[in-house]
Design a protein around this motif. Sequence first.
Motif, PDB file in Angstrom:
ATOM      1  N   ALA A  29       0.901  -0.884   0.194  1.00 20.40           N
ATOM      2  CA  ALA A  29      -0.286  -0.464   0.544  1.00 20.40           C
ATOM      3  C   ALA A  29       0.649   1.831   0.329  1.00 20.40           C
ATOM      4  O   ALA A  29       0.286   2.553  -0.363  1.00 20.40           O
ATOM      5  N   LEU A  30       2.026   1.331   0.380  1.00 20.37           N
ATOM      6  CA  LEU A  30       2.993   2.648   0.541  1.00 20.37           C
ATOM      7  C   LEU A  30       3.045   2.868  -0.432  1.00 20.37           C
ATOM      8  O   LEU A  30       3.703   3.734  -1.195  1.00 20.37           O
ATOM      9  N   ASN A  31       3.338   1.794  -1.713  1.00 20.74           N
ATOM     10  CA  ASN A  31       3.739   1.797  -3.047  1.00 20.74           C
ATOM     11  C   ASN A  31       2.248   2.171  -4.124  1.00 20.74           C
ATOM     12  O   ASN A  31       3.032   2.673  -4.634  1.00 20.74           O
ATOM     13  N   ASN A  32       1.291   1.873  -3.502  1.00 23.60           N
ATOM     14  CA  ASN A  32       0.304   2.670  -4.137  1.00 23.60           C
ATOM     15  C   ASN A  32       0.118   4.295  -4.964  1.00 23.60           C
ATOM     16  O   ASN A  32       0.253   4.701  -4.187  1.00 23.60           O
ATOM     17  N   GLY A  33      -0.428   4.699  -6.070  1.00 22.59           N
ATOM     18  CA  GLY A  33      -0.733   5.682  -6.323  1.00 22.59           C
ATOM     19  C   GLY A  33      -2.013   6.109  -5.510  1.00 22.59           C
ATOM     20  O   GLY A  33      -2.644   5.500  -5.119  1.00 22.59           O
ATOM     21  N   PHE A  34      -2.535   7.073  -5.912  1.00 22.42           N
ATOM     22  CA  PHE A  34      -3.978   7.670  -5.789  1.00 22.42           C
ATOM     23  C   PHE A  34      -4.911   7.394  -6.418  1.00 22.42           C
ATOM     24  O   PHE A  34      -4.769   6.183  -7.983  1.00 22.42           O
ATOM     25  N   ILE A  35      -5.842   7.011  -6.175  1.00 19.41           N
ATOM     26  CA  ILE A  35      -7.362   6.145  -6.917  1.00 19.41           C
ATOM     27  C   ILE A  35      -8.510   6.702  -7.705  1.00 19.41           C
ATOM     28  O   ILE A  35      -8.685   7.870  -7.259  1.00 19.41           O
ATOM     29  N   SER A  36      -8.336   6.612  -8.685  1.00 23.01           N
ATOM     30  CA  SER A  36      -9.593   8.208  -9.569  1.00 23.01           C
ATOM     31  C   SER A  36     -10.105   7.623  -8.801  1.00 23.01           C
ATOM     32  O   SER A  36     -11.977   7.310  -9.909  1.00 23.01           O
ATOM     33  N   TYR A  37     -11.296   6.734  -7.491  1.00 23.71           N
ATOM     34  CA  TYR A  37     -12.278   6.469  -7.198  1.00 23.71           C
ATOM     35  C   TYR A  37     -12.527   7.686  -5.977  1.00 23.71           C
ATOM     36  O   TYR A  37     -12.259   6.289  -4.642  1.00 23.71           O
ATOM     37  N   ASP A  38     -13.150   8.443  -5.927  1.00 24.84           N
ATOM     38  CA  ASP A  38     -13.335   9.080  -4.072  1.00 24.84           C
ATOM     39  C   ASP A  38     -11.978  10.074  -3.982  1.00 24.84           C
ATOM     40  O   ASP A  38     -11.671  10.973  -3.114  1.00 24.84           O
ATOM     41  N   ASP A  39     -10.626   8.966  -4.746  1.00 24.03           N
ATOM     42  CA  ASP A  39      -9.092   9.893  -3.972  1.00 24.03           C
ATOM     43  C   ASP A  39      -9.937  11.202  -4.791  1.00 24.03           C
ATOM     44  O   ASP A  39      -8.762  12.666  -4.592  1.00 24.03           O
TER      45      ASP A  39
END
Length: 613
Positions: free
Chosen positions: A50-60
């Motif tokens: 999770a620390l390497n994940n990006g933002f999600i174009s769903y609510d983020d």
Amino acid sequence: MTPIRKREGTRPLALINRPDHPWRPLFDQRREWAFALLLALGVIAAFWPALNNGFISYDDTLYITENQAVRSGLSRASFIWAWTTTHTGNWIPLTWLSLMLDSEIFGLNPGGFHLTNLLLHLANSLILFLVLKRMTGASGRSALVAALFALHPLHVESVAWAAERKDVLSAFFWMLTLLAYFHYVQRPGVVRYILVFLFLAAGLLAKPMLVTLPFVLLLLDYWPLNRLRPTSSGQAVSLIPAETRGIRPPEATLKGLVLEKLPLLALVGFLSLAAFKAQSAGGTMADVETLSLPIRAANAAMAYVAYLGKMVWPVKLAVFYPHPKENISCVAAITAGLFLLLMTIAAVWPGRRRRYLPVGWLWYLGTLIPVIGLVQVGRQAMADRYTYLPLIGVFILIAWGAAELTSSWKRQKIVLTILSLIILFTLAAVTHWQAGYWKNSRTLFERALAVTSNNDIMHYNLGVILTEQGRFDEALRHYREALRIRPGYAKVHNNLGSILALRGRSKEAAEHFAKAIQNAPDDPTGYVNLGGLSALDGDIEGAMKSFRKALTLDPNFAEAHNYLGMALASRGRLKEAVHHFARAVEIAPQYELAQANLNRAREILRKTNQGSP
């Protein structure tokens, strides 16, 4: 001849395990610190992706990346906004302030937001262990509950999704409320009660789901705090270990315990009303009008059972589970209802002898009520994030039930320890794997489509991602599939029409824009798209009419201001155009096209006023 007996030795560890041994507190503290360290390492290992994940174009996008108040960090203006806005249909000022603080520290680096979520989740797990250990005196069982809570894959959504800061932050205040309540019960006083009140208020200001917390405090009064006065039929069986009974609080009547919670209930009532108004204003409760009560009740019963199933076998997890609506199975719903009824009877019937049974089960049932779908908010049938706090009740049932069922085993501790470690390692591995699906939007949405069916929301969102990547043919396939599932999906009609317009298929595009307006007459997007299509066809007057209609629906629609400004500029009405360009930039400071148009229009006006050609 008498045989020679070996001299019996005394094991130091056995001595320390005696409750009256002077070194026992030090030994317990070291054991607690060791567990805390192991739990921290386990949580970090499980959620590391999770620390390497990006933002999600769903609510983020709504909460962070396209939210100017959050992007600007902490300031006087953003502080006021946090306390006054109902953006996203929620009144959650502390969550907004938390996200603003992250933005102030990390900028828009998604790793910083994910790190905060992870640290809050770890803190929640450790405080949960501390609270249960102090209330029950049972170190092993409390550790198991905390570890299950910390490592379960169903909690990936709450931790790995930056926009779900409200989950882990509100849970943090939930745990602090429990801890403060335990200290209040030990030694009641106004100051300690106020601390309970303030932590509850903070939790509600992070997420209104904490409305059930006073109910949970009453359950804890029953067990493990055992505050209820014995009935005339005899003394209730105490499940508090002997070494902790010295801190047992004075017993009280049920009426007295309820009256004690009245200030907390009043607080819950006030903030629940505020949350209801925010959701109504945000339009998130629109589906209540289209889903009948029997359908909502049937889905609620099935969701209760489905959550338990995913707790036991956490596979096919998705960011969005589509609501079956009228296609819901009556047989499945009735079966789920009967299962819940039988489970409730099985938990409550032996409740006086095994108090953890009704407490754990009612914790699960009660804390899910605000989000189980009886009052439908959104289009989902269920959501993994909703189990973040409720599953603690089931974990209590598992930990204490397993200890009781195996109490006659000779090697009970060894066997239970080995089984627990196997289960926890498995859960941590699945959590690590599940967290990887949150790497980016496309990976997450494709996974949701792979494990669900008729998921129009995910087809739409994946279509948006593919459109942004210029993969229009693939996007069209997903948009058409979304319309097959939900023909009146206005957003899909708008996006599909936009792609067709770019390909010169104006007539088909206009039909989709008209359907978007028909299905969502209060949404200005369809009018903006229709205006853009009119402008492409050379009908500037028709385009301006559509843009003005969009602005009557939403005066703060930056794109409508920009496009209206462009239409006015094409007619030589530069002063009016400048007004709309400036308004677009004021609404959306990062809107580069509007800023460029504003600069160009002002430059032309300046040259014109100077007599330049």
